[in-house]
Write an enzyme that holds these catalytic residues in place. Structure first.
Site, PDB file in Angstrom:
ATOM      1  N   ASN A  13       0.880  -1.170   0.000  1.00 25.70           N
ATOM      2  CA  ASN A  13       0.000   0.000   0.000  1.00 25.70           C
ATOM      3  C   ASN A  13       0.918   1.220   0.000  1.00 25.70           C
ATOM      4  O   ASN A  13       1.693   1.420   0.939  1.00 25.70           O
ATOM      5  CB  ASN A  13      -0.854  -0.038   1.263  1.00 25.70           C
ATOM      6  CG  ASN A  13      -2.088   0.822   1.234  1.00 25.70           C
ATOM      7  OD1 ASN A  13      -2.776   0.908   2.233  1.00 25.70           O
ATOM      8  ND2 ASN A  13      -2.410   1.464   0.135  1.00 25.70           N
ATOM      9  N   ASN A  65      -7.349  10.337  -0.670  1.00 26.81           N
ATOM     10  CA  ASN A  65      -7.373   9.205  -1.601  1.00 26.81           C
ATOM     11  C   ASN A  65      -6.886   9.621  -2.986  1.00 26.81           C
ATOM     12  O   ASN A  65      -6.807  10.805  -3.313  1.00 26.81           O
ATOM     13  CB  ASN A  65      -8.793   8.639  -1.707  1.00 26.81           C
ATOM     14  CG  ASN A  65      -9.258   8.009  -0.416  1.00 26.81           C
ATOM     15  OD1 ASN A  65      -8.514   7.270   0.225  1.00 26.81           O
ATOM     16  ND2 ASN A  65     -10.495   8.298  -0.026  1.00 26.81           N
ATOM     17  N   CYS A  74      -6.249   5.181   7.797  1.00 25.73           N
ATOM     18  CA  CYS A  74      -5.449   4.322   6.920  1.00 25.73           C
ATOM     19  C   CYS A  74      -4.363   3.695   7.777  1.00 25.73           C
ATOM     20  O   CYS A  74      -3.416   4.368   8.193  1.00 25.73           O
ATOM     21  CB  CYS A  74      -4.836   5.126   5.771  1.00 25.73           C
ATOM     22  SG  CYS A  74      -3.836   4.109   4.650  1.00 25.73           S
ATOM     23  N   ASN A 155     -13.261   4.200   9.137  1.00 24.18           N
ATOM     24  CA  ASN A 155     -13.854   4.329   7.817  1.00 24.18           C
ATOM     25  C   ASN A 155     -14.683   3.070   7.562  1.00 24.18           C
ATOM     26  O   ASN A 155     -14.478   2.041   8.218  1.00 24.18           O
ATOM     27  CB  ASN A 155     -12.785   4.558   6.734  1.00 24.18           C
ATOM     28  CG  ASN A 155     -11.641   3.560   6.817  1.00 24.18           C
ATOM     29  OD1 ASN A 155     -11.674   2.617   7.598  1.00 24.18           O
ATOM     30  ND2 ASN A 155     -10.630   3.747   6.010  1.00 24.18           N
ATOM     31  N   GLU A 206     -10.534  -0.464  -2.381  1.00 22.79           N
ATOM     32  CA  GLU A 206     -10.578   0.661  -1.451  1.00 22.79           C
ATOM     33  C   GLU A 206     -11.407   1.815  -2.006  1.00 22.79           C
ATOM     34  O   GLU A 206     -11.304   2.166  -3.183  1.00 22.79           O
ATOM     35  CB  GLU A 206      -9.163   1.168  -1.154  1.00 22.79           C
ATOM     36  CG  GLU A 206      -8.363   0.253  -0.242  1.00 22.79           C
ATOM     37  CD  GLU A 206      -7.186   0.974   0.364  1.00 22.79           C
ATOM     38  OE1 GLU A 206      -7.399   2.015   1.025  1.00 22.79           O
ATOM     39  OE2 GLU A 206      -6.047   0.504   0.181  1.00 22.79           O
ATOM     40  N   ARG A 207     -12.180   2.380  -1.122  1.00 23.10           N
ATOM     41  CA  ARG A 207     -12.971   3.562  -1.444  1.00 23.10           C
ATOM     42  C   ARG A 207     -12.046   4.693  -1.906  1.00 23.10           C
ATOM     43  O   ARG A 207     -11.162   5.120  -1.190  1.00 23.10           O
ATOM     44  CB  ARG A 207     -13.743   3.991  -0.184  1.00 23.10           C
ATOM     45  CG  ARG A 207     -14.581   5.232  -0.322  1.00 23.10           C
ATOM     46  CD  ARG A 207     -15.247   5.588   0.994  1.00 23.10           C
ATOM     47  NE  ARG A 207     -14.295   5.901   2.058  1.00 23.10           N
ATOM     48  CZ  ARG A 207     -14.622   6.466   3.209  1.00 23.10           C
ATOM     49  NH1 ARG A 207     -15.882   6.760   3.484  1.00 23.10           N
ATOM     50  NH2 ARG A 207     -13.700   6.718   4.126  1.00 23.10           N
ATOM     51  N   CYS A 215      -4.521  -3.187   2.484  1.00 24.83           N
ATOM     52  CA  CYS A 215      -5.356  -2.197   3.172  1.00 24.83           C
ATOM     53  C   CYS A 215      -5.309  -2.522   4.652  1.00 24.83           C
ATOM     54  O   CYS A 215      -5.838  -3.558   5.085  1.00 24.83           O
ATOM     55  CB  CYS A 215      -6.788  -2.238   2.648  1.00 24.83           C
ATOM     56  SG  CYS A 215      -7.904  -1.074   3.481  1.00 24.83           S
ATOM     57  N   GLY A 218      -8.643  -2.307   6.410  1.00 19.35           N
ATOM     58  CA  GLY A 218      -9.428  -3.408   5.856  1.00 19.35           C
ATOM     59  C   GLY A 218      -9.041  -4.744   6.468  1.00 19.35           C
ATOM     60  O   GLY A 218      -9.897  -5.612   6.701  1.00 19.35           O
TER      61      GLY A 218
END
Length: 273
Positions: A13, A65, A74, A155, A206-207, A215, A218
């Site tokens: 990431n 983002n 994040c 999130n 990912e949004r 993520c 996530g």
């Protein structure tokens, strides 16, 4: 414009980190998208702006983002920023404040950081979901996936449990599920294959960023949702395309995330960048 940046990655990431502690920095969404573009800019999943901390935090971390929208949390970026601050200060414990709250990070060794990601929020209004619903079994399906669980780790995250990925069209499913009317703030969409009670294979749409190599929030949400479903214990290794994270959901309800944080290169942004 001339801005120094640090390119970092955590389990694949990747981030462009800018330091706005000396002076405020405001980047319009088109410029964020340009910097994040992998062909015409530096390239990243998220652009991170470090801002002055406060009495309880060493730094404030703002997360943008790749599409220019702002995110509240994040996990992988938190580890990277904590590693940068620790390199500056020599401290082993770092406080990183985000829009979603204060996160505590501990430097465990070279390139290895553990972050207390706080407590998951499980109520439908906290994720958020558009109407009252059971977040352990959302009434939602699309193509080959259905019956996800949801929670917020600062999130919104939705986890679909799948048998494998060979015939799973994530590039098609991801954007449709991210923007589904059930999620008023959009959502990060996880596809998780539970290999054992201690190991999960995960891919995340990912949004605002699309399919990423990892993520962190996530991975935390996936462990929480898997344990809620009785599929794992409270600790598991989450394997993603870019690497592994060790996630622990402690008895005090805090979720710990342990994984790598690495500086890739440094550079300078100019108007032509």
């Amino acid at each position: 414009m001339s801005l120094s940046f640090t390119k970092m990655q955590g389990a694949g990431n990747d981030f462009v980190v800018l330091d706005a502690r000396p002076a405020p920095l405001s980047l319009p969404a088109p410029l964020v998208r340009h910097i994040a573009d992998r062909r015409f800019g530096v390239g990243c999943d998220q652009l991170i702006i470090m801002e002055p901390g406060d009495s309880s935090a060493d730094v404030f971390m703002r997360i943008l983002n790749a599409d220019g929208t702002e995110s509240g949390a994040c996990g992988n970026a938190t580890r990277c920023v904590a590693a940068l601050i620790a390199e500056e200060s020599g401290a082993r414990e770092i406080g990183v404040r985000t829009v979603a709250g204060l996160l505590r990070a501990e430097i465990l060794g070279p390139g290895l950081v553990e972050v207390d990601m706080g407590t998951p929020k499980l109520g439908w209004e906290d994720v958020p979901v558009a109407h009252e619903a059971d977040t352990l079994h959302l009434s939602l399906g699309l193509g080959p996936v259905s019956d996800p669980a949801a929670c917020s780790m600062g999130n919104p995250h939705v986890t679909f449990f799948v048998d494998g990925f060979a015939h799973l069209p994530i590039d098609t499913l991801g954007p449709k599920l991210e923007t589904h009317r059930l999620f008023p703030e959009r959502a990060n969409i996880g596809f998780a294959h539970v290999e054992s009670p201690e190991r999960i294979r995960l891919r995340v749409w990912e949004r605002g960023a699309g399919l990423t190599l990892a993520c962190g929030s996530g991975a935390c949400a996936t462990l929480v949702n898997a344990h809620r479903r009785g599929l794992t214990g409270r600790r598991a290794t989450i394997t993603m395309d870019g690497g592994e994270l060790l996630i622990t959901w402690r008895a005090d309800n805090h979720v710990l995330m342990r994984g790598p944080a690495e500086t890739v290169f440094t550079g300078t942004l100019t108007e032509a960048a």
